[in-house]
Write an enzyme that holds these catalytic residues in place. Structure first.
Site, PDB file in Angstrom:
ATOM      1  N   ARG A  58      39.072  46.052  35.609  1.00 26.76           N
ATOM      2  CA  ARG A  58      38.501  45.179  34.497  1.00 26.76           C
ATOM      3  C   ARG A  58      37.672  45.936  33.475  1.00 26.76           C
ATOM      4  NH1 ARG A  58      40.330  42.160  38.381  1.00 26.76           N
ATOM      5  NH2 ARG A  58      39.397  43.978  39.574  1.00 26.76           N
ATOM      6  N   THR A  59      36.675  46.664  34.060  1.00 22.47           N
ATOM      7  CA  THR A  59      35.641  47.304  33.124  1.00 22.47           C
ATOM      8  C   THR A  59      36.037  48.294  32.090  1.00 22.47           C
ATOM      9  OG1 THR A  59      34.220  46.442  34.979  1.00 22.47           O
ATOM     10  CG2 THR A  59      33.125  47.850  33.075  1.00 22.47           C
TER      11      THR A  59
HETATM   12  N1   CP Z   1      34.315  43.086  37.651  1.00 24.03           N
HETATM   13  C1   CP Z   1      34.399  44.506  37.607  1.00 24.03           C
HETATM   14  O1   CP Z   1      33.619  45.183  37.334  1.00 24.03           O
HETATM   15  O2   CP Z   1      35.815  44.776  37.923  1.00 24.03           O
HETATM   16  P1   CP Z   1      36.369  46.247  38.079  1.00 24.03           P
HETATM   17  O3   CP Z   1      35.658  47.010  39.271  1.00 24.03           O
HETATM   18  O4   CP Z   1      37.823  46.120  38.043  1.00 24.03           O
HETATM   19  O5   CP Z   1      35.914  47.049  36.791  1.00 24.03           O
END
Ligand code: CP
Length: 309
Positions: A58-59
């Protein structure tokens, strides 16, 4: 407005109410703009570098999407192993180097304090996308935007944070923002994964009411919002310690039936087993809407640190 121009984004405690209001207002603007346009031109010619020394879906992708939606470009390390970090290059030297190519750097690293090291070395804004069990301020800002949208207000909320509060950098950052809005907080965790004492004492000094408990049902029944988190296997020195606490808290259909009230549920994701897939269709399950909000909020942050908002 414009107060974030040229600044690093490193910690949840760095924001004022005024800045959060501006971020929310601008995120709502970008959200509206993207309903009728595929992309904007605000950051045309600007380059974002994403340096991820730890896994992310996501990030990383939402920052890269945000930059591209604003008309800018992205350069990215394929992985920590394929960068010169694998040859022993320091975070500071990596950041100094990358700042010769990019106008803004987003960094995730397994070591607490690493984003600060990058920021100290780089002359361009550095954004902390997670430093070990430290902070994840941009996640906290998108959480705040989501809470404002889902619940209509940020004032006087009771929030239950659940799971790995010891290692969860998202909750470490989010409590800082919620404290600006006088939230009451339930910290629900196994004893071994309690919120670090320096965080609880700092919040109590600010007058925030905190209840620490292992009783999820009690906390949920007295809260407006459940913020679930994953037990972070990768932060445990011994696998046996993880095995002892994994699966401590699970939200499923049966739990929601017993709860007998409407509840908003957030989770920074990824999830493992703490929210059953059957919960995904529950109207208050907002965690995939939360994911989408990450793009709008990260568009604002990039625009702000680059002085365009
Ligand atoms: N929420 C979050 O940080 O997701 P990721 O680890 O997929 O970036």
């Amino acid at each position: 407005m414009g107060s974030l121009k040229g600044k690093d984004i490193l910690h949840g405690n760095q924001f004022s109410r005024q800045e959060i209001d501006a971020i929310i207002r601008n995120a709502a603007f970008f959200e509206k703009e993207l309903k009728t346009k595929d992309s904007l031109t605000l950051l045309r010619g600007k380059i974002l570098a994403t340096l991820f020394f730890e896994p992310s879906t996501r990030t990383r992708l939402s920052f890269e999407t945000a930059m591209q939606r604003l008309g800018g470009g992205v350069v990215s390390m394929a992985s920590a192993e394929s960068s010169s970090a694998a040859k022993g290059e320091s975070v500071a030297d990596t950041a100094r180097t990358v700042s010769q190519y990019a106008d803004v750097i987003v960094i995730r690293h397994p070591r607490m304090g690493s984003a600060q090291e990058a920021a100290d070395a780089a002359p361009v804004p550095v954004i902390n996308a997670g430093d070990g069990a430290g902070q994840h301020p941009t996640q906290a800002l998108l959480d705040i935007y989501t809470i404002r949208k889902e619940l209509g207000s940020l004032k006087d909320l009771t929030v239950a944070m659940v799971g790995d509060l010891k290692n969860g950098r998202t909750v470490h950052a989010l409590v800082e923002l919620l404290s600006l809005f006088e939230a009451q907080l339930y910290f629900v965790s196994p004893d071994a994964l309690r919120m670090p004492e320096e965080i609880t004492s700092h919040l109590r000094q600010k007058g925030i009411e905190i209840v620490e408990t292992e009783d999820l049902m009690k906390a949920a029944s007295e809260s407006d919002l459940l913020y679930m988190t994953r037990i972070q296997k990768e932060r445990f020195p011994e696998l046996s310690e993880y095995e002892r606490v994994k699966g401590s808290y699970v939200i499923n259909g049966e739990f929601l039936n017993r709860l007998k009230k409407k509840m908003t549920i957030l989770h920074p994701l990824p999830r493992v087993d703490e929210i059953s897939p059957e919960v995904d269709t529950y109207p208050g399950a907002a965690y995939f809407r939360q994911v989408r909000n990450g793009v709008y909020v990260r568009m604002v942050l990039l625009a702000m640190v680059l002085g365009k908002r």
